[in-house]
Motif scaffolding. Structure first.
Motif, PDB file in Angstrom:
ATOM      1  N   ALA A  93     -19.973  -5.384  22.139  1.00 49.69           N
ATOM      2  CA  ALA A  93     -18.615  -4.879  21.923  1.00 49.69           C
ATOM      3  C   ALA A  93     -17.596  -6.007  21.818  1.00 49.69           C
ATOM      4  O   ALA A  93     -16.732  -6.000  20.938  1.00 49.69           O
ATOM      5  N   GLU A  94     -17.692  -6.988  22.698  1.00 47.38           N
ATOM      6  CA  GLU A  94     -16.686  -8.052  22.706  1.00 47.38           C
ATOM      7  C   GLU A  94     -16.737  -8.914  21.450  1.00 47.38           C
ATOM      8  O   GLU A  94     -15.703  -9.331  20.934  1.00 47.38           O
ATOM      9  N   PRO A 112     -23.015  14.658  25.337  1.00 50.81           N
ATOM     10  CA  PRO A 112     -22.381  15.963  25.572  1.00 50.81           C
ATOM     11  C   PRO A 112     -21.313  15.894  26.655  1.00 50.81           C
ATOM     12  O   PRO A 112     -21.531  15.312  27.718  1.00 50.81           O
ATOM     13  N   GLY A 113     -20.149  16.430  26.342  1.00 48.17           N
ATOM     14  CA  GLY A 113     -19.082  16.486  27.327  1.00 48.17           C
ATOM     15  C   GLY A 113     -18.234  15.237  27.429  1.00 48.17           C
ATOM     16  O   GLY A 113     -17.282  15.202  28.207  1.00 48.17           O
ATOM     17  N   VAL A 114     -18.564  14.190  26.660  1.00 47.25           N
ATOM     18  CA  VAL A 114     -17.792  12.951  26.706  1.00 47.25           C
ATOM     19  C   VAL A 114     -17.027  12.798  25.393  1.00 47.25           C
ATOM     20  O   VAL A 114     -17.629  12.798  24.322  1.00 47.25           O
ATOM     21  N   GLU A 115     -15.715  12.670  25.477  1.00 53.18           N
ATOM     22  CA  GLU A 115     -14.892  12.525  24.281  1.00 53.18           C
ATOM     23  C   GLU A 115     -14.768  11.042  23.938  1.00 53.18           C
ATOM     24  O   GLU A 115     -14.046  10.291  24.591  1.00 53.18           O
ATOM     25  N   CYS A 116     -15.524  10.608  22.932  1.00 52.71           N
ATOM     26  CA  CYS A 116     -15.499   9.204  22.537  1.00 52.71           C
ATOM     27  C   CYS A 116     -15.735   9.097  21.038  1.00 52.71           C
ATOM     28  O   CYS A 116     -16.120  10.069  20.389  1.00 52.71           O
ATOM     29  N   ASP A 117     -15.481   7.902  20.496  1.00 57.06           N
ATOM     30  CA  ASP A 117     -15.590   7.699  19.052  1.00 57.06           C
ATOM     31  C   ASP A 117     -16.904   7.037  18.647  1.00 57.06           C
ATOM     32  O   ASP A 117     -17.447   7.333  17.587  1.00 57.06           O
ATOM     33  N   PHE A 118     -17.403   6.129  19.478  1.00 55.80           N
ATOM     34  CA  PHE A 118     -18.635   5.402  19.159  1.00 55.80           C
ATOM     35  C   PHE A 118     -19.132   4.694  20.407  1.00 55.80           C
ATOM     36  O   PHE A 118     -18.447   4.686  21.446  1.00 55.80           O
ATOM     37  N   ALA A 119     -20.319   4.095  20.307  1.00 56.75           N
ATOM     38  CA  ALA A 119     -20.912   3.382  21.435  1.00 56.75           C
ATOM     39  C   ALA A 119     -21.359   1.996  20.990  1.00 56.75           C
ATOM     40  O   ALA A 119     -21.788   1.805  19.849  1.00 56.75           O
ATOM     41  N   MET A 120     -21.233   1.017  21.909  1.00 52.67           N
ATOM     42  CA  MET A 120     -21.678  -0.338  21.628  1.00 52.67           C
ATOM     43  C   MET A 120     -22.329  -0.932  22.876  1.00 52.67           C
ATOM     44  O   MET A 120     -22.127  -0.448  24.000  1.00 52.67           O
ATOM     45  N   ARG A 121     -23.105  -1.980  22.663  1.00 53.39           N
ATOM     46  CA  ARG A 121     -23.784  -2.672  23.755  1.00 53.39           C
ATOM     47  C   ARG A 121     -22.825  -3.653  24.426  1.00 53.39           C
ATOM     48  O   ARG A 121     -21.842  -4.092  23.823  1.00 53.39           O
ATOM     49  N   VAL A 122     -23.106  -4.009  25.667  1.00 47.60           N
ATOM     50  CA  VAL A 122     -22.339  -5.023  26.400  1.00 47.60           C
ATOM     51  C   VAL A 122     -23.282  -6.147  26.791  1.00 47.60           C
ATOM     52  O   VAL A 122     -24.275  -5.916  27.484  1.00 47.60           O
TER      53      VAL A 122
END
Length: 209
Positions: A93-94, A112-122
């Motif tokens: 992500a950074e 499910p149940g989480v309002e988010c736009d996308f996912a990335m690794r840390v």
């Protein structure tokens, strides 16, 4: 001047609330120079144009374009996975969030149940043990005026891109960016006005190595 259907603003306001942004922040996010374009809809002077609807759907693909234009159907597109699938990028992500528009998602993650736009690794260890290196963060775009002190955000500015806990300084204009591993990572001070993009950590998939 003829007053247009007030439901135009009700629909637009629903989308803005769902984005967790201010009106001006939302306008900037979809590529408008100023929020006045949206306020004209609130005043009833304008409707939702096809260009505006296209801009919104481009940045929020789960919003149904027909509903936005006419009110028919539901706000969330039938094509959007009801279980909450979001694109997942294996990139850190950074180091890669500013280039996300040029990246192709590696897969989708069910949230499910989480309002988010996308996912990335840390990859960084700065947020361990709260977010160990190798974990995945679920990110929701927001703006500086919507910051909740004590929550984790990916902050993008001209000088830095970092994942930190955000705290407010007493002047109300400066943020203190704090690492979970405060023994090895110093605090960073950043003016709110210097933030270019901001993503709230809406959820985490922790991976302990």
């Amino acid at each position: 001047m003829r007053r247009l259907d007030d439901n135009n603003w009700e629909r637009l306001e629903s989308v803005i609330r769902r984005s967790n942004m201010t009106v001006n922040g939302f306008a900037k996010h979809i590529g408008l120079l100023r929020g006045e374009n949206l306020y004209q809809i609130k005043r009833g002077n304008n409707g939702i144009s096809r260009d505006l609807a296209a801009r919104i759907v481009k940045h929020f693909p789960d919003i149904d374009k027909l509903w936005l234009l006419t009110g028919e159907g539901t706000m969330i597109s039938r094509g959007a996975d009801a279980a909450g699938a979001v694109p997942f990028y294996r990139e850190d992500a950074e180091s890669s969030i500013t280039a996300r528009d040029k990246l192709k998602p590696d897969s989708e993650i069910m949230v499910p149940g989480v309002e988010c736009d996308f996912a990335m690794r840390v990859d960084s260890t700065a947020m361990a043990p709260s977010i160990p290196a190798g974990s995945i963060v679920l990110l929701k775009k927001t703006d500086a005026e919507s910051i909740i002190p004590g929550f984790e955000y990916v902050i993008v500015s001209r000088k830095i891109v970092t994942l930190r806990i955000v705290r407010m300084c007493t002047d109300g204009k400066t943020l203190r960016l704090v690492a979970a591993d405060s023994e090895r990572f110093d605090d960073i001070l950043l003016k709110k006005k210097d933030i270019d993009e901001l993503y709230k950590v809406a959820g985490k998939i922790l991976i302990n190595k």
